[in-house]
Structures are given as structure tokens and as C-alpha cells.
Write a protein that holds these residues in place. Structure first.
Motif, PDB file in Angstrom:
ATOM      1  N   PRO A 125      11.045  -0.112  -6.902  1.00  0.00           N
ATOM      2  CA  PRO A 125      11.781  -0.189  -5.695  1.00  0.00           C
ATOM      3  C   PRO A 125      12.085   1.017  -4.665  1.00  0.00           C
ATOM      4  O   PRO A 125      12.487   1.488  -3.445  1.00  0.00           O
ATOM      5  CB  PRO A 125      13.395  -0.731  -5.896  1.00  0.00           C
ATOM      6  N   ALA A 126      12.027   1.957  -5.672  1.00  0.00           N
ATOM      7  CA  ALA A 126      12.399   3.154  -5.362  1.00  0.00           C
ATOM      8  C   ALA A 126      10.934   4.086  -4.951  1.00  0.00           C
ATOM      9  O   ALA A 126      11.422   4.386  -3.692  1.00  0.00           O
ATOM     10  CB  ALA A 126      12.903   4.373  -6.333  1.00  0.00           C
ATOM     11  N   ASP A 127      10.237   3.253  -4.628  1.00  0.00           N
ATOM     12  CA  ASP A 127       8.699   4.200  -4.135  1.00  0.00           C
ATOM     13  C   ASP A 127       7.975   3.309  -4.370  1.00  0.00           C
ATOM     14  O   ASP A 127       6.616   2.612  -3.240  1.00  0.00           O
ATOM     15  CB  ASP A 127       8.350   5.367  -5.750  1.00  0.00           C
ATOM     16  N   PHE A 128       8.264   2.224  -2.831  1.00  0.00           N
ATOM     17  CA  PHE A 128       8.762   0.599  -1.970  1.00  0.00           C
ATOM     18  C   PHE A 128       6.656   0.798  -1.949  1.00  0.00           C
ATOM     19  O   PHE A 128       6.180   0.349  -1.538  1.00  0.00           O
ATOM     20  CB  PHE A 128       9.629  -0.182  -1.482  1.00  0.00           C
ATOM     21  N   ALA A 154       1.284  -0.720  -0.744  1.00  0.00           N
ATOM     22  CA  ALA A 154      -0.164  -0.329  -1.449  1.00  0.00           C
ATOM     23  C   ALA A 154      -1.356  -1.108  -1.907  1.00  0.00           C
ATOM     24  O   ALA A 154      -2.155  -1.233  -1.651  1.00  0.00           O
ATOM     25  CB  ALA A 154      -0.343   1.414  -1.051  1.00  0.00           C
ATOM     26  N   ALA A 155      -0.463  -1.141  -3.122  1.00  0.00           N
ATOM     27  CA  ALA A 155      -0.633  -1.978  -4.294  1.00  0.00           C
ATOM     28  C   ALA A 155      -1.066  -3.528  -3.861  1.00  0.00           C
ATOM     29  O   ALA A 155      -2.636  -3.660  -4.315  1.00  0.00           O
ATOM     30  CB  ALA A 155      -0.631  -1.866  -5.866  1.00  0.00           C
ATOM     31  N   LEU A 210      11.018  -9.159  -2.264  1.00  0.00           N
ATOM     32  CA  LEU A 210      10.113 -10.299  -1.226  1.00  0.00           C
ATOM     33  C   LEU A 210      10.319  -9.984   0.018  1.00  0.00           C
ATOM     34  O   LEU A 210       9.599 -10.111   0.923  1.00  0.00           O
ATOM     35  CB  LEU A 210      10.397 -11.655  -1.733  1.00  0.00           C
ATOM     36  N   THR A 211      11.185  -9.789   0.466  1.00  0.00           N
ATOM     37  CA  THR A 211      11.703  -9.541   2.116  1.00  0.00           C
ATOM     38  C   THR A 211      11.052  -8.346   2.996  1.00  0.00           C
ATOM     39  O   THR A 211      10.111  -8.531   2.867  1.00  0.00           O
ATOM     40  CB  THR A 211      14.032  -9.149   2.461  1.00  0.00           C
ATOM     41  N   ARG A 212      11.337  -7.269   1.517  1.00  0.00           N
ATOM     42  CA  ARG A 212      10.672  -5.481   2.105  1.00  0.00           C
ATOM     43  C   ARG A 212       9.215  -6.043   1.902  1.00  0.00           C
ATOM     44  O   ARG A 212       8.245  -6.162   2.131  1.00  0.00           O
ATOM     45  CB  ARG A 212      10.956  -4.756   0.753  1.00  0.00           C
ATOM     46  N   LEU A 213       8.827  -7.224   1.110  1.00  0.00           N
ATOM     47  CA  LEU A 213       7.193  -6.901   1.054  1.00  0.00           C
ATOM     48  C   LEU A 213       7.086  -7.812   2.021  1.00  0.00           C
ATOM     49  O   LEU A 213       5.940  -6.954   2.368  1.00  0.00           O
ATOM     50  CB  LEU A 213       6.294  -7.585  -0.249  1.00  0.00           C
ATOM     51  N   LYS A 262       5.935  -6.443   5.076  1.00  0.00           N
ATOM     52  CA  LYS A 262       4.915  -4.761   5.656  1.00  0.00           C
ATOM     53  C   LYS A 262       3.524  -5.837   5.161  1.00  0.00           C
ATOM     54  O   LYS A 262       2.291  -4.333   5.588  1.00  0.00           O
ATOM     55  CB  LYS A 262       4.700  -4.062   4.273  1.00  0.00           C
ATOM     56  N   VAL A 263       3.121  -6.838   4.408  1.00  0.00           N
ATOM     57  CA  VAL A 263       2.187  -7.742   3.897  1.00  0.00           C
ATOM     58  C   VAL A 263       0.950  -8.708   4.895  1.00  0.00           C
ATOM     59  O   VAL A 263       2.004  -9.409   5.785  1.00  0.00           O
ATOM     60  CB  VAL A 263       2.060  -7.670   2.874  1.00  0.00           C
TER      61      VAL A 263
END
Ligand SMILES: NC(=O)c1ccc[n+]([C@@H]2O[C@H](COP(=O)([O-])OP(=O)(O)OC[C@H]3O[C@@H](n4cnc5c(N)ncnc54)[C@H](OP(=O)(O)O)[C@@H]3O)[C@@H](O)[C@H]2O)c1
Length: 311
Positions: A126-129, A134-135, A161-164, A167-168
């Protein structure tokens, strides 16, 4: 769970194994076999016994240090590779700096396979989302080129999940999280169901409280809880079988781990009974709201400095 889940996931019984269809159409066994903390020395035999008993989904991870032996167990089982679902996970030391592909390729090499059925990000960072994103992008590429049949995540909260998804492109097919009667993780289950993501339970029979005991309320052995033992007596099944049935009857995937042949056999012998709605609710009511494992919000390469050796 929410009716949307039922609409989006078709459950069907095939040869005694309930399968659940993921959001990309791949049908996987709902019940799998876990090998976290199974030593390399024990893994070949455990996987071979499990496949002989009818398990067709094996859950491992790069960080478990036993992918080679999982592959060996599959090969020694005599069951064709295409009948087995291999699930593995990319460890957080391989998220950043373009290392994800190296980590993925190393898993394929260790397993001795040319594709993985289900491949997950092991944890959010979470702190390096940006590293997590990228992964996950690498997972999307592996899905597109056919080296993976379904991709997903593990230990993701609704916020992760929302943050992911912001961006994907590909909605994860699976979210593998701590989930047992003492920690039902209801908000994650709800978010997964809303998004069409299969919730897969780790520590499904509460193992975390046995290998990581705590004095906190709800930190005991769920297999000794009177609600569970009462249902076990009623159905002539064991406490572990009742808890696994609770997962399956609510549409989840569950991944019990054991190195004990009799328990491996016991844990897959769950397809001859079902629990009543009020019995499922009684088990749900055992939730303490307290997880036994680490808080996913605090996961990163500093708090978990272990790095997978991909050489
Ligand atoms: N994604 C993640 O972060 C994450 C984290 C943890 C686990 N997992 C996955 O989930 C799998 C299972 O989780 P887990 O190992 O934490 O917990 P678990 O499967 O709930 O419990 C395993 C423990 O219960 C014992 N056991 C197994 N069957 C039993 C039975 N019928 N009666 C009584 N005891 C029994 C095992 O002992 P013996 O082995 O000695 O028989 C072991 O100590 C892992 O192997 C791994 O694949 C994923």
C-alpha cells in the motif's frame, strides 16, 4: 453472499469436485490444497497424496520455497498436467524495478511447467502502490500471452482493489485472503462479490491461530468451538469438514493445508453433505473481526524484507 455473486459465478459439481467459474470463464476446483510452511522435504509426498485423493488445485507461492517440489509432486502423481490447476504467487521483492517478469519466469522454471493456471500478486504494497500496479501489469501481459489462465491478488482490502482497478484493465479473478469462522472478512467478501472476484480463503480451517497463537479474544482453535463440534456430531463429519463445507456452501474457494495423509484425505471428503442456511449463519456469527495474520495495510518490502532468490 450477495446475489450478484451467484449470478456471476456458476457452481457445478464434476466428479465429486465442486468447481467455480471465474470472471474470465475458467472453471477451477473450489477446494484446493495449500502448501504454505510445508517443507520441501514433505512437499512431494503431500502433493502426491493430495492428487491421489482427488485434489486438482494446488496453491503454492514463490515465497514458500517449495515450487520445485510441487512440480515434482504433480509429475509423480501420474495425473496429466492439464488436469491439475497450479496456482502460485509473485512475492513483493519482485514487484519493483522490472523484476516481475524475472520472478514469474523463475516460478515457471521451478515448477517445471510452461503455464500457470492461476497467478496472484501475493500481497499489496500500500505505501508503494506504484510497484503493485507495475507487477499487476506484468500479470496482465502474461494472461494475454497465454502463460497464465487467470490472474488475481491476495490480501487485498476493498480500498486496495479500488486503487488497483483505477489503474489496470483486467479485474482480478481471485482475491485470496485470511478467512475462517473467527475472521470472516465480510467487507472483503462483499467487495469481491460486487466486483465479480472469487474470494479464496487462506487458513480456511483457522490454522493461523494454531501456528501463530494469540491471547486476543477469538484466538483459539476454531475446530474446538462448540458450534462447529456440534454440527460435526450432527452430520457425522469432523470439525474441519464442517468448516470447509461452510466455505463451499457460501461459494468460496478454500485451500486447506496438511502434511498428514489422514487429514489430507479428510479435508477433501466434503462433497456428501451441505449445511442449512441457519447453520451457515451460526458459523458466520463466530466472527471476532480480528485477523490472525498481518494487517495488509502494513505490508511492504521493509516490513517483510524476505526476498525470493530467482537465480
Ligand atoms: N496468500 C497468503 O498470504 C496466504 C497466507 C497463509 C496461507 N495461505 C494459503 O492457504 C493455505 C492454508 O492456510 P494455512 O496453512 O494457514 O491454514 P489451514 O489450512 O487453515 O490449517 C493448516 C493447519 O491445520 C492442520 N490441519 C489440517 N487439516 C486438519 C484437520 N483435518 N484437522 C485438524 N488439523 C488440521 C495442519 O496440520 P498438519 O499439516 O500438521 O496436518 C496445519 O497445522 C496455505 O497452505 C497456503 O496455500 C496463503
Amino acid at each position: 453472499m450477495a446475489s450478484q455473486f451467484d449470478e456471476r459465478h456458476m457452481i457445478m459439481a464434476t466428479t465429486g469436485q465442486t468447481r467455480v467459474t471465474l470472471n474470465n470463464g475458467l472453471a477451477i476446483p473450489a477446494l484446493g490444497f495449500g502448501v504454505f510452511q510445508t517443507t520441501p522435504e514433505d512437499t512431494v509426498a503431500a502433493v502426491t497424496v493430495a492428487i491421489g485423493d482427488g485434489y486438482r488445485l494446488i496453491d503454492t507461492a514463490a515465497s514458500y520455497g517449495n515450487e520445485r517440489e510441487v512440480g515434482e509432486g504433480i509429475r509423480s502423481s501420474g495425473v496429466d498436467r492439464d488436469q491439475i490447476f497450479v496456482e502460485s504467487k509473485l512475492w513483493i521483492s519482485d514487484y519493483a524495478d522490472g523484476k516481475a517478469e524475472v520472478g514469474f519466469d523463475a516460478s515457471l522454471r521451478r515448477l517445471g511447467v510452461d503455464y500457470v493456471d492461476v497467478y496472484l500478486l501475493h500481497q499489496p504494497t500500500p505505501a508503494d502502490f506504484d510497484d503493485t500496479i507495475a507487477a499487476y501489469r506484468l500479470l496482465e501481459r502474461k494472461l494475454a500471452d497465454g502463460e497464465v489462465r487467470a490472474i488475481g491478488v491476495s490480501n487485498f482490502s476493498p480500498d486496495h482493489l479500488t486503487r488497483l482497478l483505477d489503474k489496470v484493465d483486467v479485474v482480478p479473478a481471485v482475491n485470496q485472503v485470511e478467512l475462517h469462522p473467527y475472521f470472516t472478512n465480510a467487507t472483503v467478501q462483499h467487495a469481491d462479490a460486487t466486483l465479480g472476484i472469487l474470494t479464496q480463503a487462506w487458513s480456511p480451517i483457522g490454522g493461523i491461530h494454531r501456528y501463530r497463537p494469540t491471547d486476543a479474544p477469538g484466538g483459539g482453535n476454531v475446530l474446538e468451538n462448540p458450534v462447529i463440534t456440534g454440527l460435526a456430531a450432527k452430520y457425522g463429519k469432523t470439525p474441519a469438514q464442517v468448516v470447509l463445507r461452510w466455505h463451499l456452501d457460501q461459494g468460496r474457494s478454500a485451500l486447506p493445508k496438511s502434511v498428514t495423509p489422514s487429514r489430507i484425505t479428510e479435508n477433501v471428503d466434503v462433497f456428501d453433505f451441505t449445511l442449512l442456511p441457519e447453520e451457515l449463519a451460526a458459523i458466520d456469527a463466530l466472527d471476532t473481526g480480528l485477523r490472525g495474520g498481518p494487517d495488509p495495510e502494513l505490508l511492504n518490502t521493509r516490513s517483510f524484507p524476505k526476498a525470493v532468490d530467482n537465480s
